[in-house]
Design a protein around this motif. Structure first.
Motif, PDB file in Angstrom:
ATOM      1  N   ILE A 172      -1.887  13.873  34.888  1.00 24.02           N
ATOM      2  CA  ILE A 172      -1.019  13.787  33.707  1.00 24.02           C
ATOM      3  C   ILE A 172       0.124  14.798  33.831  1.00 24.02           C
ATOM      4  CG2 ILE A 172      -0.917  14.223  31.212  1.00 24.02           C
ATOM      5  CD1 ILE A 172      -3.793  13.068  31.086  1.00 24.02           C
ATOM      6  N   PHE A 173      -0.180  15.992  34.288  1.00 27.56           N
ATOM      7  CA  PHE A 173       0.846  17.021  34.406  1.00 27.56           C
ATOM      8  C   PHE A 173       1.751  16.770  35.615  1.00 27.56           C
ATOM      9  CE2 PHE A 173      -2.229  18.827  31.592  1.00 27.56           C
ATOM     10  CZ  PHE A 173      -1.453  19.505  30.658  1.00 27.56           C
ATOM     11  N   ALA A 174       1.213  16.120  36.651  1.00 28.93           N
ATOM     12  CA  ALA A 174       2.066  15.710  37.769  1.00 28.93           C
ATOM     13  C   ALA A 174       3.075  14.659  37.303  1.00 28.93           C
ATOM     14  CB  ALA A 174       1.200  15.157  38.900  1.00 28.93           C
ATOM     15  N   THR A 175       2.638  13.775  36.410  1.00 31.77           N
ATOM     16  CA  THR A 175       3.539  12.769  35.846  1.00 31.77           C
ATOM     17  C   THR A 175       4.618  13.415  34.990  1.00 31.77           C
ATOM     18  OG1 THR A 175       1.729  11.153  35.806  1.00 31.77           O
ATOM     19  CG2 THR A 175       3.650  10.679  34.428  1.00 31.77           C
ATOM     20  N   LEU A 176       4.234  14.413  34.189  1.00 30.29           N
ATOM     21  CA  LEU A 176       5.215  15.124  33.369  1.00 30.29           C
ATOM     22  C   LEU A 176       6.247  15.843  34.243  1.00 30.29           C
ATOM     23  CD1 LEU A 176       2.805  16.586  30.662  1.00 30.29           C
ATOM     24  CD2 LEU A 176       4.503  14.776  30.325  1.00 30.29           C
ATOM     25  N   PHE A 177       5.798  16.388  35.351  1.00 27.99           N
ATOM     26  CA  PHE A 177       6.697  17.011  36.325  1.00 27.99           C
ATOM     27  C   PHE A 177       7.747  16.002  36.804  1.00 27.99           C
ATOM     28  CE2 PHE A 177       7.571  17.489  40.887  1.00 27.99           C
ATOM     29  CZ  PHE A 177       8.151  18.746  40.926  1.00 27.99           C
ATOM     30  N   SER A 178       7.308  14.794  37.128  1.00 33.20           N
ATOM     31  CA  SER A 178       8.220  13.747  37.608  1.00 33.20           C
ATOM     32  C   SER A 178       9.194  13.306  36.519  1.00 33.20           C
ATOM     33  CB  SER A 178       7.416  12.540  38.104  1.00 33.20           C
ATOM     34  OG  SER A 178       6.504  12.920  39.113  1.00 33.20           O
ATOM     35  N   LEU A 179       8.695  13.191  35.286  1.00 34.29           N
ATOM     36  CA  LEU A 179       9.562  12.796  34.178  1.00 34.29           C
ATOM     37  C   LEU A 179      10.631  13.852  33.907  1.00 34.29           C
ATOM     38  CD1 LEU A 179       6.946  11.282  31.684  1.00 34.29           C
ATOM     39  CD2 LEU A 179       8.709  10.046  32.965  1.00 34.29           C
ATOM     40  N   GLY A 180      10.276  15.122  34.087  1.00 35.81           N
ATOM     41  CA  GLY A 180      11.248  16.194  33.915  1.00 35.81           C
ATOM     42  C   GLY A 180      12.394  16.078  34.906  1.00 35.81           C
ATOM     43  N   ILE A 181      12.067  15.770  36.153  1.00 37.57           N
ATOM     44  CA  ILE A 181      13.107  15.589  37.174  1.00 37.57           C
ATOM     45  C   ILE A 181      13.991  14.389  36.838  1.00 37.57           C
ATOM     46  CG2 ILE A 181      13.498  14.989  39.596  1.00 37.57           C
ATOM     47  CD1 ILE A 181      11.023  16.651  40.279  1.00 37.57           C
ATOM     48  N   LEU A 182      13.361  13.291  36.384  1.00 33.63           N
ATOM     49  CA  LEU A 182      14.116  12.095  35.992  1.00 33.63           C
ATOM     50  C   LEU A 182      15.071  12.411  34.843  1.00 33.63           C
ATOM     51  CD1 LEU A 182      14.535   9.048  36.392  1.00 33.63           C
ATOM     52  CD2 LEU A 182      12.682   8.664  34.753  1.00 33.63           C
ATOM     53  N   LEU A 183      14.614  13.193  33.876  1.00 34.52           N
ATOM     54  CA  LEU A 183      15.463  13.545  32.742  1.00 34.52           C
ATOM     55  C   LEU A 183      16.662  14.377  33.195  1.00 34.52           C
ATOM     56  CD1 LEU A 183      16.120  13.607  29.757  1.00 34.52           C
ATOM     57  CD2 LEU A 183      14.536  15.512  29.486  1.00 34.52           C
ATOM     58  N   LEU A 184      16.464  15.274  34.136  1.00 34.16           N
ATOM     59  CA  LEU A 184      17.584  16.060  34.666  1.00 34.16           C
ATOM     60  C   LEU A 184      18.679  15.158  35.220  1.00 34.16           C
ATOM     61  CD1 LEU A 184      16.199  19.196  36.572  1.00 34.16           C
ATOM     62  CD2 LEU A 184      17.638  19.145  34.534  1.00 34.16           C
ATOM     63  N   ILE A 185      18.263  14.097  35.903  1.00 33.68           N
ATOM     64  CA  ILE A 185      19.237  13.148  36.464  1.00 33.68           C
ATOM     65  C   ILE A 185      19.979  12.431  35.340  1.00 33.68           C
ATOM     66  CG2 ILE A 185      19.491  11.038  37.844  1.00 33.68           C
ATOM     67  CD1 ILE A 185      16.987  11.996  39.430  1.00 33.68           C
ATOM     68  N   PHE A 186      19.254  11.992  34.324  1.00 30.68           N
ATOM     69  CA  PHE A 186      19.868  11.288  33.195  1.00 30.68           C
ATOM     70  C   PHE A 186      20.859  12.188  32.456  1.00 30.68           C
ATOM     71  CE2 PHE A 186      16.545   7.760  32.183  1.00 30.68           C
ATOM     72  CZ  PHE A 186      16.801   7.199  33.433  1.00 30.68           C
TER      73      PHE A 186
END
Length: 410
Positions: A172-186
């Protein structure tokens, strides 16, 4: 034809902006809602008690509250994007560190920092809407943003349960890590930075002066405090829901995830209705009735919990109670933020701090008294609503009467 193209492009740009802002507002709630189905697994993994697992929720809310006091004025001074980049980067680092230690105390510490980073998205998203929209359009934009962002709590527990079926809770926290990177791009490509609201050199004393000036505004205090206790009902529910539905009512992890999503859908439905209504009727006119109806639902929840009438009646009332937030939260947010167009970041910081400080306190109370059964949970929720109504109607009585006469001839 050219005007239609320009209008169409502006409409698309606003839609894209609201989507990115909704994602910004959703990241921190995702950190809670995806994690909820894993509370039991985390408790077992760290060989600890329910209190410590629920404490990992409470400290998240507290950090989320006070972190906004930093990002709000910083975004007024340095523009919206720089503080946002820092906050999301901190969130990304903390998400990975949450699964890098075997101590529950270290886990709680990194959850604190995760919230401290994630709150940047929420406080700055509100400021950006206040920068770009007028009152009724802002009310609609806030409601639409909350409609989109409500998909996060609707889908997050289901996705969290899915991850638990195939992987450990750490996924779950690995997924949150990935979503954080995606948000930076957005954020990089989807948001234009706003110029700083102040052209003078700001320091700590200036920031405190701005906060004091905002807090002196009576109407601002009314909207912020009443909304804070209304929002506390959501966090009381979040904190107690896993143990309530899984242990008391005996639902499976999957069933709990689906039910949590259904309850989140209520906010989405009601906020969408509000987004349509508020274009024709002022938020001032909607709020008094929304507060009364929500408090009535809270009283009904106490009765159902006291009589122990079972799962379905309690769940129906819970669904309606959570949904009523969709009328109150967007409108109080709009009216509070509209008071300070030139200090959107600082106003948003105080608003968010108050909301999540109250939420953190209520979340701590739910965990401390183990309000994991219908009656005590309903009692805490109803008390929050009683305080909210008391603040709104006692401190805002003249405004309520004036707008009732204006819009309804009463």
């Amino acid at each position: 034809m050219q005007k239609q193209k320009i209008s169409s492009y502006q409409g698309f740009a606003k839609t894209r902006l609201i989507f990115v802002l909704a994602f910004m507002s959703s990241l921190a709630p995702l950190s809670t809602d995806m994690y909820l189905p894993a509370l039991g697994a985390v408790q077992i993994s760290f060989a600890t008690t329910p209190f410590y697992t629920q404490l990992s929720l409470a400290v998240f809310f507290v950090a989320f509250a006070f972190g906004q006091l930093l990002y709000g004025p910083l975004s007024d001074i340095y523009g919206r994007k720089k503080p946002l980049y820092f906050g999301i980067a901190l969130f990304i680092v903390a998400s990975i560190m949450c699964v890098s230690f075997d101590s529950v105390h270290s886990f709680i510490f990194w959850r604190f920092l995760q919230a401290l980073g994630g709150c940047a998205g929420v406080v700055i998203a509100r400021a950006i809407i206040n920068d770009n929209f007028e009152l009724k359009e802002a009310a609609s934009a806030f409601a639409l943003m909350m409609v989109v962002s409500s998909l996060a709590p609707m889908l997050a527990p289901v996705f969290g349960s899915f991850l638990l079926d195939f992987f450990s809770w750490k996924s779950i926290f690995a997924t949150l890590f990935s979503l954080g990177i995606l948000l930076l791009i957005f954020i990089t490509f989807g948001i234009q930075d706003q110029k700083p609201k102040t052209t003078t050199q700001s320091n700590f004393q200036t920031i405190l002066h701005n906060y004091f000036h905002i807090l002196k505004d009576r109407r601002f205090r009314v909207y912020v405090l009443s909304a804070s206790f209304v929002m506390a009902t959501i966090f009381a529910y979040i904190t107690g829901s896993s143990f309530l539905f899984r242990e008391y009512f005996g639902l499976s992890e999957k069933a709990y995830g689906i039910l949590f999503g259904i309850n989140a859908l209520s906010f989405m439905i009601f906020a969408n209705i509000n987004a349509r209504i508020v274009r024709k009727i002022s938020p001032y006119a909607i709020l008094p009735y929304a507060f009364v109806v929500m408090f009535g639902i809270g009283i009904a929840m106490i009765i159902v919990g006291w009589l122990d009438l079972g799962f379905l009646p309690f769940e129906i009332l819970l669904f309606l109670m959570l949904g009523m937030n969709g009328f109150i939260v967007p409108n109080t947010t709009t009216l509070a933020m509209a008071r300070f167009k030139q200090a959107s970041g600082s106003a948003s910081a105080i608003l968010g701090m108050a909301q999540f400080a109250v939420a953190g306190a209520i979340s701590f109370v739910v965990g401390a008294v183990e309000a994991n059964t219908p009656f005590p949970l309903a009692l805490i929720i109803a008390c929050c609503l009683l305080i909210a109504c008391g603040i709104y109607f006692n401190l805002n009585a003249r405004e309520v009467r004036r707008y009732k006469r204006k819009f309804f001839g009463l």
